[in-house]
Design a protein around this motif. Sequence first.
Motif, mmCIF file in Angstrom:
data_model
loop_
_atom_site.group_PDB
_atom_site.id
_atom_site.type_symbol
_atom_site.label_atom_id
_atom_site.label_comp_id
_atom_site.label_asym_id
_atom_site.label_seq_id
_atom_site.Cartn_x
_atom_site.Cartn_y
_atom_site.Cartn_z
ATOM 1 N N GLU A 416 0.817 -1.224 0.000
ATOM 2 C CA GLU A 416 0.000 0.000 0.000
ATOM 3 C C GLU A 416 0.848 1.272 0.000
ATOM 4 O OE1 GLU A 416 -2.640 -0.330 3.343
ATOM 5 O OE2 GLU A 416 -4.341 -0.789 2.049
ATOM 6 N N LYS A 450 -8.651 -10.882 0.871
ATOM 7 C CA LYS A 450 -9.111 -9.791 1.738
ATOM 8 C C LYS A 450 -8.206 -9.645 2.960
ATOM 9 C CE LYS A 450 -14.007 -9.978 0.452
ATOM 10 N NZ LYS A 450 -15.390 -10.276 0.905
ATOM 11 N N LYS A 453 -5.055 -7.925 1.926
ATOM 12 C CA LYS A 453 -5.293 -6.501 1.690
ATOM 13 C C LYS A 453 -5.375 -5.744 3.011
ATOM 14 C CE LYS A 453 -7.566 -6.951 -2.803
ATOM 15 N NZ LYS A 453 -8.858 -6.881 -3.552
ATOM 16 N N LEU A 458 -1.771 -5.649 -1.589
ATOM 17 C CA LEU A 458 -2.858 -5.582 -2.576
ATOM 18 C C LEU A 458 -2.719 -6.742 -3.566
ATOM 19 C CD1 LEU A 458 -2.732 -1.721 -3.210
ATOM 20 C CD2 LEU A 458 -4.172 -2.978 -1.606
#
Length: 483
Positions: A416, A450, A453, A458
């Motif tokens: 990120e 998920k 993330k 990502l």
Amino acid sequence: MLKQNLQQKLQQKLSPQQIQLMKLIQLPTQAFEQKLSQEIEENPALESGKESVDEFQDNGNEYDDTGTESIETDINIDDYLSDDEIPSYKLQSNNYSSDDEDNRVPYSGGITFNQHLSNQLHTFSLDPQEELIAEFMVGCIDDNGYIRRTIDDIIDDLAFSENIYTTHEEVEKILEVIQQLDPAGVGARSLKECLSLQLKRKEETKDRKLAQDILDSSFDQFVKKHYAKMAQKFNITMEELKGAIKEIERLNPKPGGAYSGNQTIIEHIVPDFTIRINEGNLELSLNARNAPDLHISREYDNMLKGYSESKEKSKSQKDAIMFIKQKLDAAKWFIDAIKQRQQTLMITMTAIMNYQKEFLLTGDERKLRPMVLKDIADQINMDVSTVSRVANSKYVDTPYGTKLVKEFFSESMKNEQGEDISTREIKKILQTEIDNEDKKKPLTDEKLSKLLKESGYLIARRTVAKYREQLDIPVARLRKKIL
């Protein structure tokens, strides 16, 4: 119509010596020792070990401080050859041999899996034709213990190749005999049949009887782990189903694997490098077996001196001197090649060690930096193929275990924050998440994506699926367990 024309071309070709050097670089320690022994055995001008300093001084030659011969000041063979009529191609040595490609390791032989089965056939009463059919069918059994061919195919092959005409019923009868052989489950045509054959040989219990019923009528549901449907179908509790499932899991899906596995070659890993931590600094060393003491034979030196001092030079002496030159050239080149190999290995591994310094100091795989072959090749000004040869076959002994050098290489992805992270780090996190999941409800690839993330990685679902397959982890449905 014939035409003649002149054309200039600039071509680059690897010499046999360059090819041989590349082969030496990619050899791991044990294979290198074998190559070294072979070279010493084939070339009498090459000797291993150190000669005494006194002998060196007596011969009046120059040597370095370690007592080994200095290659630069060694014998100049051309001083002994003054006959210009000898063509140069006769004085060249080709060190490449097709035998260099033969990397097979001999190992002790024993009876094969099929021979083991054939020997058991003698305990059954079979007529001559049945014996021939049984031998043929045993030959159709693969290393895992299965017959992968249909009965009709076997009948056709018996007719065409063995001139034996038989029926479907007779082959089925012989198959029942083969399925009585050891190990249990051998001769099966499917996994279902293999597991069923093994269960039938065990003493019957409540769990085993239920396990047999599951294999006979609910095998697809068992494979897909639809435990609730199976419990409902047999009107049993999950605890009863768990006992039957455990009985099936104890069976061997590859009955031939235990026997054929005894014939495999056992490889012993010898680290090519050692990395140690000394007062917060990394220290790299090359395995001493990669740095042998080699020198040129003194006897060959004396032979050349005798030739140069003799007044009459016969044809046989000239032939002998040509042979000596070939062997000396090959010996000198081999010594130089070994030195170049040592230098290449150390330069490459030093660059890798410095690049992954943070990981090697801590052992934390999350500190492993993304690194590809080109990163190291650019640092040491060598070709990518040279780095690849070092990385693919070499092992390094680290404070955290012996690792294959190529394990330090990995692709990169961005988190990120836009920082490059190693895919090895992502796989490590993925493995941890799966290890800690609820086995009653395993995490799907979508849920794993998920979770990653949420941790700042990502990663798309299809990428998670790719990494999971690379880690040899099955899909969520197949990871489900009855606890």
